[in-house]
Design an enzyme around this catalytic site. Structure first.
Site, PDB file in Angstrom:
ATOM      1  N   ARG A 166       0.583   3.573  -3.291  1.00 36.52           N
ATOM      2  CA  ARG A 166      -0.045   4.874  -3.103  1.00 36.52           C
ATOM      3  C   ARG A 166       0.817   5.977  -3.720  1.00 36.52           C
ATOM      4  O   ARG A 166       0.353   6.805  -4.488  1.00 36.52           O
ATOM      5  CB  ARG A 166      -0.250   5.141  -1.613  1.00 36.52           C
ATOM      6  N   ASN A 186      -0.167   7.941  -7.300  1.00 35.03           N
ATOM      7  CA  ASN A 186      -0.385   9.389  -7.327  1.00 35.03           C
ATOM      8  C   ASN A 186       0.542  10.074  -8.309  1.00 35.03           C
ATOM      9  O   ASN A 186       0.125  10.932  -9.090  1.00 35.03           O
ATOM     10  CB  ASN A 186      -0.179   9.975  -5.935  1.00 35.03           C
ATOM     11  N   SER A 205       0.835  -1.209   0.000  1.00 38.13           N
ATOM     12  CA  SER A 205       0.000   0.000   0.000  1.00 38.13           C
ATOM     13  C   SER A 205       0.866   1.254   0.000  1.00 38.13           C
ATOM     14  O   SER A 205       0.577   2.217  -0.710  1.00 38.13           O
ATOM     15  CB  SER A 205      -0.942  -0.008   1.197  1.00 38.13           C
TER      16      SER A 205
END
Lengths: 276, 158
Positions: free
Chosen positions: A216, A220, A212
């Site tokens: 993440r 992004n 994660s």
């Protein structure tokens, strides 16, 4: 700047921009993803740019550390101290242990990740074009948009967490924690019955963290980069409208993503040293 | 997503940066900041102490000022009393001196008057004798008439 100048189509332009400068370690030649270089290849652009930024970070902070004094801070020293104080307060809020490691780790993650994210705000074609003029056909300037880098960071963090867990609780204590939490039972039969479930949950928890964390940040920045590439495909007289809006918004994102990565790392380390 | 050996390279660089930061950056800056914190805290404490001292000094000053004021007014009152006294004494002396001078003058005047009176008396006698000589155009027995003239003089006296 845009497709009109070259003979590339939009699809090719985007595809070209998402290609890393890949060096195959088997043949020691530059290659492309289309040639399936396999695992033993390195992204030279990611490595070089991230190293330059890391060295820039270390050097500029070292300049202050070298002459650190308790007098009135000025200019760059002030900025560096502000950053460090910010990180330090975050770390102290979350991590309630004595450690000379967590602070520097958090600082490195925050500043380094921020600098790498910041590369996204440099016009998408600027550095690739300059690189192309020296004969390098592919350059991706945002290291954090390369999953190799984000995974490298998150896997390192995973190892740090493992190291701290074992250091604080011992191998026995840590192993015990893996099989006795989160489902608790007082009888030893219950403990045995629940242990596979506990182990499964803990493994899930520990293994999902690096995933994660890295996805993440990667997601992004990859998305941000892609949108900048798409904006670059617009006619030049329209680019500034969307480009500016997205850039301003992106300033927030790059800072936030660096902060989240840093804070979650500190949280994971704090959990590692605390008893359940 | 093509994961490859970059992963290892990045893990190594990442670790090196953390190590560098831990070894050469973080401790020095944090130490300097902590030192500054102590310095500022000390400074603030000193400032507070100074403020307190100042307040005390101001209290002392105002107290001394009040005392001085009281003392000064006392002195003024004393001085006024003293000056009044001096003035009174001077007035007294002046009055006495005046009285004395007046008395002396009175005595002198009295003496002068007596002398004038004597002179006048003698002059009157001489004049009377002279007048009588002129009228009588002849010698008079001084002795015989002296008594009469003495009587006359006594009458003039009165």
């Amino acid at each position: 700047m845009s497709v009109t100048t070259g003979k590339l189509t939009s699809g090719e332009y985007i595809h070209h921009h998402l290609q890393n400068l890949t060096l195959s370690l088997k043949t020691m030649k530059f290659t492309t993803a289309a040639q399936h270089p396999g695992f033993w290849a390195i992204h030279v652009d990611t490595l070089v740019i991230s190293s330059i930024l890391g060295i820039l970070f270390c050097f500029s902070f070292w300049l202050v550390a070298r002459k650190a004094n308790s007098g009135v801070p000025r200019g760059w020293q002030n900025f560096v101290e502000m950053t460090i104080e910010f990180i330090d307060s975050q770390v102290k809020d979350t991590f309630h242990g004595k450690s000379t490691f967590v602070g520097p780790l958090a600082l490195t993650i925050f500043v380094w990740a921020f600098l790498m994210n910041f590369m996204d705000l440099i016009p998408v074609d600027l550095i690739p074009r300059l690189a192309e003029s020296t004969g390098l056909h592919y350059t991706r300037v945002v290291p954090t948009a390369d999953p190799n880098l984000t995974f490298a960071m998150s896997i390192s963090v995973f190892f740090f967490v493992m190291f701290y867990s074992i250091k604080v609780k011992g191998i026995g204590g840590f192993s015990k924690e893996l099989v006795t939490t989160p489902f608790k039972n007082d009888s030893w039969i219950g403990k045995i019955i629940l242990s596979p479930a506990n182990l499964f949950f803990n493994a899930m928890e520990h293994l999902s963290r690096p995933l994660s964390l890295s996805l993440r940040l990667f997601g992004n920045l990859f998305a941000g980069e892609l949108i900048f590439i798409l904006i670059a495909l617009l006619p030049w007289y329209l680019q500034w409208i969307v480009g500016d809006a997205w850039s301003i918004f992106h300033i927030l994102i790059i800072l936030l993503q660096a902060f989240i990565f840093m804070l979650l790392t500190v949280v994971y380390l704090a959990l590692a040293v605390e008893e359940h | 997503m093509n994961l490859n050996a970059t992963l290892f390279g990045q893990m190594i660089t990442f670790t090196i940066f953390i190590w560098f930061c831990m070894k050469f950056v973080w401790p020095y800056i944090v130490k300097a900041m902590e030192e500054r914190e102590t310095k500022i805290a000390d400074g603030l404490a000193a400032a507070e102490r100074g403020q307190h001292d100042l307040e005390l000094a101001q209290h002392r000053i105002s107290k001394q000022f009040r005392e001085a004021k009281v003392k000064a007014s006392d002195i003024i009152v004393q001085a006024q009393q003293r000056s009044n006294q001096i003035i009174e004494e001077a007035q007294q002396r002046a009055r006495e001196e005046g009285d004395r001078l007046i008395a002396v003058a009175h005595t002198e005047i009295e003496q002068e008057r007596q002398r004038a009176k004597q002179k006048l008396r003698r002059d009157t006698v001489d004049l009377a004798i002279y007048g009588a000589e002129k009228i009588l155009e002849r010698d008079i027995d001084d002795a015989a008439h002296a008594q009469m003239f003495d009587k006359l003089i006594a009458e003039i006296d009165d």
